[in-house]
Design a protein around this motif. Structure first.
Motif, mmCIF file in Angstrom:
data_model
loop_
_atom_site.group_PDB
_atom_site.id
_atom_site.type_symbol
_atom_site.label_atom_id
_atom_site.label_comp_id
_atom_site.label_asym_id
_atom_site.label_seq_id
_atom_site.Cartn_x
_atom_site.Cartn_y
_atom_site.Cartn_z
ATOM 1 N N TYR A 45 115.146 27.575 108.811
ATOM 2 C CA TYR A 45 114.395 27.347 110.056
ATOM 3 C C TYR A 45 113.870 28.659 110.630
ATOM 4 O O TYR A 45 112.752 28.728 111.125
ATOM 5 N N SER A 48 110.841 29.705 108.870
ATOM 6 C CA SER A 48 109.619 28.940 109.116
ATOM 7 C C SER A 48 109.232 28.915 110.596
ATOM 8 O O SER A 48 108.214 28.352 110.953
ATOM 9 N N GLY A 49 110.059 29.510 111.462
ATOM 10 C CA GLY A 49 109.601 29.758 112.830
ATOM 11 C C GLY A 49 110.002 28.730 113.868
ATOM 12 O O GLY A 49 109.347 28.604 114.900
ATOM 13 N N ARG A 50 111.074 28.013 113.617
ATOM 14 C CA ARG A 50 111.507 27.040 114.613
ATOM 15 C C ARG A 50 112.057 27.752 115.846
ATOM 16 O O ARG A 50 112.677 28.813 115.743
ATOM 17 N N GLN A 71 103.574 32.713 114.488
ATOM 18 C CA GLN A 71 103.787 31.319 114.886
ATOM 19 C C GLN A 71 104.037 30.472 113.625
ATOM 20 O O GLN A 71 103.594 30.833 112.541
ATOM 21 N N PRO A 72 104.717 29.340 113.784
ATOM 22 C CA PRO A 72 104.972 28.493 112.606
ATOM 23 C C PRO A 72 103.693 28.165 111.832
ATOM 24 O O PRO A 72 103.689 28.206 110.596
ATOM 25 N N GLU A 73 102.602 27.829 112.549
ATOM 26 C CA GLU A 73 101.377 27.445 111.852
ATOM 27 C C GLU A 73 100.742 28.635 111.131
ATOM 28 O O GLU A 73 100.120 28.470 110.077
ATOM 29 N N ALA A 76 102.642 28.982 107.939
ATOM 30 C CA ALA A 76 102.208 27.979 106.961
ATOM 31 C C ALA A 76 100.895 28.413 106.308
ATOM 32 O O ALA A 76 100.729 28.319 105.092
ATOM 33 N N ALA A 77 99.969 28.896 107.126
ATOM 34 C CA ALA A 77 98.685 29.341 106.580
ATOM 35 C C ALA A 77 98.885 30.529 105.650
ATOM 36 O O ALA A 77 98.169 30.692 104.660
ATOM 37 N N PHE A 81 106.365 27.528 103.127
ATOM 38 C CA PHE A 81 106.544 26.073 103.200
ATOM 39 C C PHE A 81 108.030 25.768 103.208
ATOM 40 O O PHE A 81 108.776 26.244 102.353
ATOM 41 N N LEU A 82 108.444 24.947 104.169
ATOM 42 C CA LEU A 82 109.837 24.489 104.197
ATOM 43 C C LEU A 82 109.880 23.000 103.905
ATOM 44 O O LEU A 82 109.281 22.205 104.617
ATOM 45 N N ALA A 83 110.580 22.647 102.826
ATOM 46 C CA ALA A 83 110.880 21.232 102.599
ATOM 47 C C ALA A 83 112.154 20.948 103.373
ATOM 48 O O ALA A 83 113.210 21.516 103.086
ATOM 49 N N PHE A 84 112.035 20.097 104.415
ATOM 50 C CA PHE A 84 113.129 19.897 105.366
ATOM 51 C C PHE A 84 114.320 19.177 104.735
ATOM 52 O O PHE A 84 114.150 18.245 103.944
ATOM 53 N N VAL A 88 111.202 14.763 109.110
ATOM 54 C CA VAL A 88 111.024 14.178 110.432
ATOM 55 C C VAL A 88 110.109 12.952 110.355
ATOM 56 O O VAL A 88 109.120 12.943 109.628
ATOM 57 N N GLU A 155 108.015 15.124 100.919
ATOM 58 C CA GLU A 155 108.041 16.571 101.184
ATOM 59 C C GLU A 155 107.416 17.336 100.015
ATOM 60 O O GLU A 155 106.640 18.272 100.213
ATOM 61 N N PHE B 365 107.571 20.724 115.750
ATOM 62 C CA PHE B 365 107.831 21.831 114.829
ATOM 63 C C PHE B 365 107.438 21.450 113.399
ATOM 64 O O PHE B 365 106.828 22.234 112.668
ATOM 65 N N ARG B 368 103.741 21.779 113.034
ATOM 66 C CA ARG B 368 103.311 23.184 113.055
ATOM 67 C C ARG B 368 103.730 23.888 111.774
ATOM 68 O O ARG B 368 102.990 24.710 111.232
ATOM 69 N N GLY B 371 101.325 23.768 109.229
ATOM 70 C CA GLY B 371 100.086 24.513 109.430
ATOM 71 C C GLY B 371 99.213 24.011 110.561
ATOM 72 O O GLY B 371 98.153 24.561 110.835
#
Ligand SMILES: Nc1ncnc2c1ncn2[C@@H]1O[C@H](COP(=O)(O)OP(=O)(O)OP(=O)(O)O)[C@@H](O)[C@H]1O
Ligand SMILES: [Mg+2]
Lengths: 250, 418
Positions: A45, A48-50, A71-73, A76-77, A81-84, A88, A155, B365, B368, B371
């Motif tokens: 977490y 990935s920036g939680r 930031q999380p986004e 990602a860019a 990538f986090l496979a949870f 959710v 995922e 979250f 986000r 992405g």
């Protein structure tokens, strides 16, 4: 690719990661194993920036950048990538809509053009078929009513579509039957690439027979206690984590 | 009192006089009245209730909400302004109320004021005193009207009151679908509508209501419905506009097997106010009712849901259900939910539930981390929630049309914030 140094992370006044150091070079697959509650998901977490984690010391450098400032986004860019561990559910948002929004957001973040509906459908069709994800599952709300195994495959589909540079798989094998495990592992192996690194968190040596890691680390009490080659996973399966129980490095 | 109809029949004069007298006694409802506890009508204090003189529409009449709609009536300031009616089955009456009162008052007499009691309903009394026009829909026994009927209400250049009256009567096993669309106008105005709906045995009536007025508008609706044996009344109201929109709906399930489903969704921002006050009166055995209200409240918006299920002593095997789900997007946003069960029979199944929440941090979250920028992720979650609310609409064409209005609201909201 990824360099974690002396990372200290707290939640409230409780320290969970206590000076963790880990280096993952480009193209390598590293596995992390460790007892329940040792801080594996916390690490994934934080990477990935939680929100909700206080970083009290240490640094994380990704592709030469300060990952923790992003930031999380943005992460990602940038290819994280986090496979949870627990994917959710998002009621009311169709899986296909979500996936296309994500793909285009990441593409925009990378300075690429959006995929139109047809390009997107073409891409997703091929990848979802390989993972046994039906059209019907693409129309349903994200993960709502999906079985445990379906969520995990979903995922991996997201991962395949987003083409990350650093994939973190948090217990993607948990709750999968043998066939699903093979499907997921094949999905992951398809993505193996000299430019792509992976951090695979698992409790079972079984997954590592399919996704053979370059390095295996034991995370216990918030620290990497031991590192070794693939054979370490095998050894842990026999001995368990008893030797790390005292919270001191072996 | 309205004197629109010259030499109006004695029964109509009586109805109006009664309404005027009642309203004269009570005046506007106050928040001391239980039914109006959470909704004040202060904004109407300076309003004259006399309808404005007939004027031109302030804007163009928009295209039908559902493409291909054959039957359309457009009201400006509560008066029928234009109608295009397709071919209707024999015996169906689909007309403006003023027309009927002028030319066929005998048709209206048994229906007008039959269900809309004015005793403890000041707004219905006010409507009785002043109504001039509205809708008459009468469907004879066994007749089905294919495709939707759309009535559109827009307001003219004057800031005026209007008091439309809707009369719907479906004979045994008749079937119809009505879309009511309130678009208001830039000048604002106050629409005080009363609807009286009577369903014969086995009749099916679907009633979809859309409020998309600008925030200067005020709308108060009083709906009284009587559902006969094995008949079903199904309604869905989307409130996406209007400064104050109150819908007070009373449904009497009068005979065995009657069913009602009263659903709604509200999208409330700015200082807007939305109120759904519903009473389902189970009067006979084996009746079923369902109420769901789901909505999003932002800024200083406020929503009210008062839902009551009343089960009378002989209404055994009643099945009543009520659900309220609210998403609050700002710290000042407010929802008042008052569920009420009053049960006088012993063999019944009634339940209610209410949730109030904020955007799910885990879901945010997750998006986000895939992405999607924060503002877009929030929008997607809100859209998902609204989508879930609109799922109660069982006609895909209507669901899609309402979905578009909801999407417009979301779009405006995100633009006003960027
Ligand atoms: N938000 C939080 N608030 C309080 N405690 C937390 C929070 N997040 C994690 N913890 C605690 O931190 C410890 C590490 O949790 P984490 O989820 O990282 O473990 P894990 O190694 O992934 O375990 P598992 O193998 O069971 O998935 C646990 O004791 C957990 O209870
Ligand atoms: Mg974990």
């Amino acid at each position: 690719m990824l360099s974690i140094e002396n990372l200290h992370v707290s939640v409230g006044d409780r320290e969970i990661l206590k000076g963790l150091t880990l280096e993952i070079p480009a193209g390598e697959v590293h596995a992390i194993m460790g007892p329940n509650g040792s801080g594996k998901s916390t690490l994934s977490y934080v990477l990935s920036g939680r929100e909700g984690y206080e970083i009290t010391a240490g640094s994380v450098t990704y592709d030469g950048k300060d990952l923790l400032a992003m930031q999380p986004e943005e992460r990602a860019a940038a290819g994280i990538f986090l496979a949870f561990q627990y994917p959710v559910e998002i009621p009311g948002v169709p899986n296909a809509t979500f996936l296309r929004t994500a793909v285009n957001a990441v593409r925009r973040g990378r300075g690429e053009k959006d995929l139109d509906a047809i390009q997107f459908m073409r891409l997703v069709k091929d990848k979802s078929r390989k993972l046994g994800i039906t059209d019907e599952m693409m129309k349903r709300a994200v993960n709502v009513g999906f079985s445990g195994g379906e969520k995990k495959r979903n995922e991996i589909l997201q991962m395949a579509m987003l083409e990350p540079k650093l994939a973190i798989l948090d217990e993607t094998d948990s709750g999968l039957d043998i066939d699903a495990l093979r499907v997921v592992a094949d999905g992951v192996n398809m993505l193996r690439d000299p430019a792509r690194s992976m951090l695979v968190i698992t409790h079972y040596q079984r997954l590592l027979q399919y996704i053979v890691p370059d390095r295996v680390h034991v995370l216990a009490h918030g620290l990497i206690r031991r590192s070794g080659g693939p054979e370490l996973a095998h050894e842990l399966e026999q001995t368990g984590y008893a030797e790390f129980a005292d919270g001191k490095a072996a | 009192m309205s004197t629109l109809v010259e030499n109006q029949p004695a029964w109509l004069s009586r109805l109006r006089e009664e309404g005027a007298a009642r309203f004269g006694q009570t005046g506007l409802p106050t928040q001391r009245q239980e039914a109006w506890k959470y909704t004040g009508l202060n904004r109407l204090k300076a309003f004259g209730f006399e309808p404005a003189p007939a004027g031109a529409a302030s804007g163009e009449v928009p295209a039908a909400l559902v493409e291909g709609t054959q039957h359309r009536l457009v009201f400006v300031d509560g008066r029928l302004d234009a109608a295009t009616i397709g071919t209707l089955p024999k015996g169906v009456i689909l007309k403006g109320l003023a027309d009927v009162l002028r030319n066929q008052p005998d048709i209206a007499e048994p229906l007008l004021g039959k269900l809309a009691k004015t005793g403890d309903r000041p707004m219905a009394a006010l409507n009785a005193a002043w109504f001039e026009d509205g809708l008459v829909l009468i469907v004879p026994r066994g007749v089905t009207i294919e495709g939707p009927i759309e009535v559109t209400f827009i307001s003219g250049d004057a800031t005026a009151a209007c008091h439309p009256r809707l009369i719907v009567s479906l004979g045994d096993h008749a079937n119809a679908l009505l879309i009511e669309r309130h678009l208001g106008g830039a000048a604002g105005g106050f629409a005080n509508q009363v609807a009286e709906i009577e369903l014969g045995a086995g009749a099916q009536f679907r009633h979809y209501i859309l409020h998309a007025e600008p925030s200067v508008s005020t709308a108060v609706e009083t709906v009284s419905t009587r559902v006969g044996r094995d008949a079903a009344y199904r309604s869905f109201a989307l409130t996406a506009g209007g400064g104050l929109v109150r819908r007070e709906v009373e449904v009497a399930l009068c005979e065995t097997g009657a069913a009602a489903q009263i659903d709604g969704a509200y999208l409330v921002d700015g200082e807007r106010h939305s109120d759904a006050t519903i009473l389902i009166d189970h009067q006979a055995q084996h009746c079923a009712s369902r109420q769901t209200q789901k909505g999003v409240i932002d800024d200083d918006g406020r929503a009210v849901f008062q839902g009551k299920i009343l089960v009378r002593p002989h209404a055994q095997k009643a099945d009543g259900y009520q659900l309220s789900q609210t998403l609050l997007l700002s710290p000042q946003a407010e929802i008042d939910v008052k569920p009420e069960l009053e049960i006088h029979a012993d063999d019944v199944k009634c339940s209610h539930g209410a949730t109030v929440g904020r955007l799910d941090a885990d879901a945010l979250f997750f998006l986000r981390a895939r992405g999607i920028p924060e503002a877009e992720a929030r929008g997607l979650l809100i859209q998902g929630f609204i989508g879930g609310a609109l799922d109660e609409i069982d006609r895909p064409a209507v669901r899609e049309a309402f979905g578009k209005t909801a999407a417009d609201w979301l779009q405006r909201r995100s633009e006003s914030r960027s």
